[in-house]
Design a protein around this motif. Sequence first.
Motif, PDB file in Angstrom:
ATOM      1  N   GLY A  91      77.364  13.441  28.528  1.00 10.67           N
ATOM      2  CA  GLY A  91      77.358  13.213  27.088  1.00 10.67           C
ATOM      3  C   GLY A  91      75.981  13.074  26.472  1.00 10.67           C
ATOM      4  N   ALA A  92      74.952  12.959  27.307  1.00 10.84           N
ATOM      5  CA  ALA A  92      73.605  12.740  26.783  1.00 10.84           C
ATOM      6  C   ALA A  92      73.120  13.927  25.950  1.00 10.84           C
ATOM      7  CB  ALA A  92      72.637  12.465  27.927  1.00 10.84           C
ATOM      8  N   ALA A  93      73.431  15.149  26.418  1.00  7.10           N
ATOM      9  CA  ALA A  93      72.983  16.344  25.683  1.00  7.10           C
ATOM     10  C   ALA A  93      73.644  16.420  24.312  1.00  7.10           C
ATOM     11  CB  ALA A  93      73.297  17.597  26.492  1.00  7.10           C
ATOM     12  N   THR A  94      74.915  16.025  24.232  1.00  9.13           N
ATOM     13  CA  THR A  94      75.628  16.043  22.953  1.00  9.13           C
ATOM     14  C   THR A  94      75.024  15.051  21.971  1.00  9.13           C
ATOM     15  OG1 THR A  94      77.683  16.683  24.058  1.00  9.13           O
ATOM     16  CG2 THR A  94      77.881  15.718  21.866  1.00  9.13           C
ATOM     17  N   ILE A  95      74.724  13.849  22.461  1.00  7.54           N
ATOM     18  CA  ILE A  95      74.115  12.833  21.596  1.00  7.54           C
ATOM     19  C   ILE A  95      72.727  13.278  21.152  1.00  7.54           C
ATOM     20  CG2 ILE A  95      73.257  10.455  21.531  1.00  7.54           C
ATOM     21  CD1 ILE A  95      75.537   9.741  23.475  1.00  7.54           C
ATOM     22  N   ALA A  96      71.982  13.893  22.062  1.00  9.49           N
ATOM     23  CA  ALA A  96      70.643  14.378  21.714  1.00  9.49           C
ATOM     24  C   ALA A  96      70.718  15.459  20.642  1.00  9.49           C
ATOM     25  CB  ALA A  96      69.954  14.921  22.964  1.00  9.49           C
ATOM     26  N   ASN A  97      71.702  16.345  20.749  1.00  5.91           N
ATOM     27  CA  ASN A  97      71.865  17.395  19.745  1.00  5.91           C
ATOM     28  C   ASN A  97      72.225  16.799  18.389  1.00  5.91           C
ATOM     29  OD1 ASN A  97      72.314  20.259  18.841  1.00  5.91           O
ATOM     30  ND2 ASN A  97      74.410  19.510  18.614  1.00  5.91           N
ATOM     31  N   LEU A  98      73.146  15.832  18.386  1.00  4.11           N
ATOM     32  CA  LEU A  98      73.534  15.183  17.133  1.00  4.11           C
ATOM     33  C   LEU A  98      72.325  14.523  16.475  1.00  4.11           C
ATOM     34  CD1 LEU A  98      76.731  13.153  16.473  1.00  4.11           C
ATOM     35  CD2 LEU A  98      74.534  12.198  15.804  1.00  4.11           C
ATOM     36  N   ASP A  99      71.523  13.838  17.281  1.00  3.29           N
ATOM     37  CA  ASP A  99      70.340  13.167  16.751  1.00  3.29           C
ATOM     38  C   ASP A  99      69.317  14.163  16.223  1.00  3.29           C
ATOM     39  OD1 ASP A  99      70.139  10.453  16.438  1.00  3.29           O
ATOM     40  OD2 ASP A  99      68.573  10.236  17.962  1.00  3.29           O
ATOM     41  N   LYS A 100      69.160  15.263  16.944  1.00  2.00           N
ATOM     42  CA  LYS A 100      68.211  16.298  16.516  1.00  2.00           C
ATOM     43  C   LYS A 100      68.622  16.882  15.170  1.00  2.00           C
ATOM     44  CE  LYS A 100      66.382  20.839  17.834  1.00  2.00           C
ATOM     45  NZ  LYS A 100      66.434  21.945  18.832  1.00  2.00           N
ATOM     46  N   VAL A 101      69.918  17.194  15.029  1.00  2.00           N
ATOM     47  CA  VAL A 101      70.411  17.764  13.774  1.00  2.00           C
ATOM     48  C   VAL A 101      70.295  16.745  12.642  1.00  2.00           C
ATOM     49  CG1 VAL A 101      72.455  18.637  12.585  1.00  2.00           C
ATOM     50  CG2 VAL A 101      71.965  19.385  14.916  1.00  2.00           C
ATOM     51  N   ARG A 102      70.659  15.495  12.913  1.00  2.00           N
ATOM     52  CA  ARG A 102      70.635  14.453  11.879  1.00  2.00           C
ATOM     53  C   ARG A 102      69.218  14.219  11.348  1.00  2.00           C
ATOM     54  NH1 ARG A 102      70.383   8.728  11.720  1.00  2.00           N
ATOM     55  NH2 ARG A 102      70.050   8.647  13.987  1.00  2.00           N
ATOM     56  N   ASN A 103      68.227  14.438  12.198  1.00  6.79           N
ATOM     57  CA  ASN A 103      66.847  14.209  11.791  1.00  6.79           C
ATOM     58  C   ASN A 103      66.075  15.502  11.523  1.00  6.79           C
ATOM     59  OD1 ASN A 103      66.481  11.170  12.095  1.00  6.79           O
ATOM     60  ND2 ASN A 103      67.361  11.692  14.077  1.00  6.79           N
ATOM     61  N   SER A 104      66.787  16.618  11.447  1.00  7.35           N
ATOM     62  CA  SER A 104      66.114  17.895  11.208  1.00  7.35           C
ATOM     63  C   SER A 104      65.481  17.926   9.816  1.00  7.35           C
ATOM     64  CB  SER A 104      67.103  19.054  11.375  1.00  7.35           C
ATOM     65  OG  SER A 104      68.180  18.926  10.466  1.00  7.35           O
ATOM     66  N   SER A 105      64.347  18.576   9.727  1.00  5.22           N
ATOM     67  CA  SER A 105      63.618  18.579   8.448  1.00  5.22           C
ATOM     68  C   SER A 105      63.081  19.961   8.101  1.00  5.22           C
ATOM     69  CB  SER A 105      62.457  17.570   8.519  1.00  5.22           C
ATOM     70  OG  SER A 105      61.616  17.861   9.625  1.00  5.22           O
TER      71      SER A 105
END
Length: 216
Positions: free
Chosen positions: A58-72
């Motif tokens: 599940g770590a990769a999924t959480i990392a992707n969610l965080d990356k998208v949420r903080n995308s700029s």
Amino acid sequence: VPGLLAAGEAACASVHGANRLGANSLLDIVVFGRACANRVAEIAKPGDPLTPLPKDAGAATIANLDKVRNSSGPKPTSAVRANLQKVMQTYAAVFRIQDKLETGCAEIDKVCKEMEEIGISDRSMIWNTDLVETLELQNLVVQAAQTMYSAEARKESRGAHARDDFDTRDDENWMKHTLSWMATPADKVKLDYRPVHYYTLDEEECKTVPPVARVY
């Protein structure tokens, strides 16, 4: 995949095309739902040990969610989604032809690269529709790219895949299932094929129905 069961639009089984299209919905639930339940009862028993998960499950999924949420990035999700829609409608519409499909493959690759330029403004974790829509677009882009490349490779017309340059079904060369792989928009589409199974689960109860030309 052992233990993975699919029914409806995700399945590759058929009761005269039972893929949840309108009148087939109830048949799909009754037939395939029962078949899935029977299979689960055969392969799984109460108390069976579960396959251990890796420590980073599940770590990769959480990392992707965080990356998208903080995308700029400079592009909003809506702009990339509009480009995706335009590419699919222009190059892989109802009636298809080789040159447009080839161009479509190049254009869908550009849309995949655009995913790296997306930026969202809502950083919250509650009711963040900006985040949800971007995660949905990640999936849409991956599905669209596989659709485009699969269509370009299949030199025939079959079912919903209608080509003006190959207007008949080619059972000699294309009676096979397309398999495609693409995990993220950054990946390349990989295609392979597997043969069609010309048998039923119980030949005595239900004989195999040979394929025939679709005529009206």
